[in-house]
Design an enzyme around this catalytic site. Structure first.
Site, PDB file in Angstrom:
ATOM      1  CG  ASP A  77      -1.949   1.122   1.137  1.00  0.00           C
ATOM      2  OD1 ASP A  77      -2.936   0.927   0.407  1.00  0.00           O
ATOM      3  OD2 ASP A  77      -1.754   2.175   1.760  1.00  0.00           O
ATOM      4  CB  THR A  78       1.608   3.808  -2.278  1.00  0.00           C
ATOM      5  OG1 THR A  78       2.425   2.742  -2.760  1.00  0.00           O
ATOM      6  CG2 THR A  78       2.391   5.115  -2.381  1.00  0.00           C
TER       7      THR A  78
END
Length: 195
Positions: A77-78
């Site tokens: 996840d960013t």
């Protein structure tokens, strides 16, 4: 070499991101894509890397009990973190314009967390890159949004696209992390896991 050490393992990339898929292809690592939906909601008290760590682990949760002994699941996840606020994906052009305007002329952090899961263990690592935009004009922001529709990206921009080419003044840390996957961190972690 990692490829040789992984010959008895199966890498599973649980991501629909074309950028993450491309990175795995460029690393020369054989992998499968398996997608399982998860509602990406996190506790509101979390900050910065805590958010992406939590969500990368959450994305692995639907796979619990389904992995085979030689499978390594990779979820990630960013988060774009600016002024103590997480900038997620924009729902429309107005939101995208607001987000990019906030980033204009300032530094922000791009944080990508990667969760490596096997039957016996789970490792979460993250990479933080500092990025600075020049002062962007409204015309530049509007041109970018109109021509690139960056609604699938945290912070409403892609560093590899036009806005990155004309707007980014300085970067401190991993470039691939900003694109969506800290490839060097992934490579080294996999080496440690199968070494």
């Amino acid at each position: 070499m990692l490829l040789e050490k992984l010959k008895d393992h199966t890498l599973i990339l649980a991501s629909g991101s074309p950028r993450r898929k491309q990175f795995f292809e460029e690393l020369g690592l054989p992998f499968e894509i398996r997608l399982k939906p998860v509602e990406e909601v996190y506790p509101k008290h979390l900050r910065g890397a805590e958010i992406s760590d939590y969500l990368s682990k959450l994305k692995a949760s639907p796979f619990h009990g389904t992995l085979n002994p030689k499978e390594i699941l990779i979820t990630s996840d960013t988060v774009v973190w600016h002024n103590d606020t997480s900038l997620a994906k924009a729902a429309n052009a107005r939101e995208a314009h607001e987000m990019i305007s906030k980033l204009s002329g300032d530094w922000h952090e791009v944080i990508t967390s990667v969760c490596f899961s096997t039957i016996g263990r789970q490792i979460i690592k993250n990479s933080i890159t500092k990025v600075k935009f020049k002062n962007l004009t409204d015309a530049e922001i509007d041109y970018y949004i109109t021509h690139f529709a960056p609604y699938d990206k945290a912070g409403a921009y892609g560093i590899q696209e036009w806005i990155g080419l004309i707007g980014i003044v300085e970067i401190q840390g991993s470039y691939t992390n900003v694109v969506g996957l800290p490839t060097q961190l992934v490579y080294e972690t996999l080496l440690d896991m199968v070494g």
